[in-house]
Design an enzyme around this catalytic site. Structure first.
Site, PDB file in Angstrom:
ATOM      1  N   SER A   7       0.850  -1.195   0.000  1.00  0.00           N
ATOM      2  CA  SER A   7       0.000   0.000   0.000  1.00  0.00           C
ATOM      3  C   SER A   7       0.882   1.240   0.000  1.00  0.00           C
ATOM      4  CB  SER A   7      -0.853   0.005   1.277  1.00  0.00           C
ATOM      5  OG  SER A   7      -1.490   1.250   1.447  1.00  0.00           O
ATOM      6  N   TYR A  30      -1.804  -0.454  10.480  1.00  0.00           N
ATOM      7  CA  TYR A  30      -1.872  -0.822   9.053  1.00  0.00           C
ATOM      8  C   TYR A  30      -0.598  -0.342   8.338  1.00  0.00           C
ATOM      9  CZ  TYR A  30      -3.697  -1.034   4.235  1.00  0.00           C
ATOM     10  OH  TYR A  30      -3.879  -1.303   2.899  1.00  0.00           O
TER      11      TYR A  30
END
Ligand code: NDP
Length: 255
Positions: free
Chosen positions: A140, A153
């Site tokens: 990501s 995350y």
């Protein structure tokens, strides 16, 4: 290598980026192993694969990547006798300020986004050495850049990026390539799963546009295209790369 006839595992193939990626591999004639927990959604992804290529073989594995890594690799070998590409796409997104997050959230995110990738990679590696295959991890933008209220995350994806580079080095002498894509915001189920309503998620994506140099967020096809590129011979001299698919957002510095 041409992807026709190659055996490709796509984890998290039931929705979003994984579903589109599975469909793209099927279209190119790959034998796709679709992995996820939601049987109905996996079956609808498999149907989309068949629509893209009626001859493409497939295997549906209803499995939790945090618990069934060895089973996923073994079942693939049992069915197809080889493994050429592992796409570690399954992942979860959760938010929370350090004042609020608990260790359960930390364990849940790290188990899904990192530990499962470690295990799948470990079990897949000998088969990829045999087939001279490769791995594509779905990381990501949050692996490359830091965001408020998303610490766990971000850490899981930053660790995945480092894991990508390290395993690329571990396997380079065996001619097995390992790369990652780092998408920016892409409309999928991910926001809803993190508790947003459909309207809130749509509003979030709409507002996010302002922060992207290309003036928009991404779509799953754009990530799937990059995954196909990294899995194919078109990228035969690329390994250890973390490729932003984010309309230039990784390059932005506020001023
Ligand atoms: P979705 O929520 O649509 O898809 C997530 C997929 O992961 C689903 O197929 C889900 O399947 C699967 N999954 C989650 N946990 C597990 C588990 N324990 N075992 C097996 N499968 C699991 O989101 P995206 O398509 O957006 O996400 C795909 C990847 O892309 C993730 O790694 C995410 O971090 C990354 N990403 C997404 C971005 C975005 O904006 N959408 C941006 C940057 C990165 P099931 O529910 O059937 O188990």
């Amino acid at each position: 290598m041409s992807l026709a006839g190659k055996v490709v595992i796509v984890t998290g193939a039931s929705t979003g980026i994984g579903a589109t990626t599975a469909e793209y591999f099927a279209k190119l004639g790959a034998k796709v192993v679709l992995v996820g927990r939601n049987e109905a959604k996996l079956r609808s992804s498999a149907a989309a694969c068949r629509l893209a290529n009626k001859d493409a073989e497939q295997l549906i594995l209803i499995a939790d990547v945090t618990e069934k890594a060895e089973y996923i690799i073994d079942s693939t070998i049992q069915k197809f006798g080889q493994l050429d590409v592992l796409v570690n796409n399954a992942g979860i997104f959760e938010t929370g300020n350090i004042l609020d997050v608990d260790v359960d959230q930390f364990d849940r995110i790290l188990n899904t986004n990192l530990r499962s990738v470690f295990l799948l990679t470990k079990y897949a590696a000998p088969h990829l050495v045999k087939s001279q295959g490769n791995i594509v991890n779905v990381s990501s933008l949050a692996g490359l850049r830091s965001f408020k209220d998303v610490s766990v995350y971000c850490v899981s994806k930053a660790a995945l990026d480092q894991f990508t580079r390290c395993i690329a080095l571990d396997l380079a002498s065996k001619n097995v390539r390992v790369n990652a894509v780092n998408p920016g915001a892409v409309a999928t189920d991910i926001g809803i799963r993190n508790g947003m309503t459909v309207e809130e998620y749509a509003a979030h994506l709409e507002k996010s546009k302002e922060t992207y140099p290309l003036g928009r967020t991404g779509v799953t096809n754009e990530v799937a295209d990059a995954i196909i590129f990294l899995a194919s011979d078109s990228s035969s001299f690329i390994t250890g790369a973390t490729l932003p698919i984010d309309g230039g957002k990784h390059a932005v510095c506020p001023r």
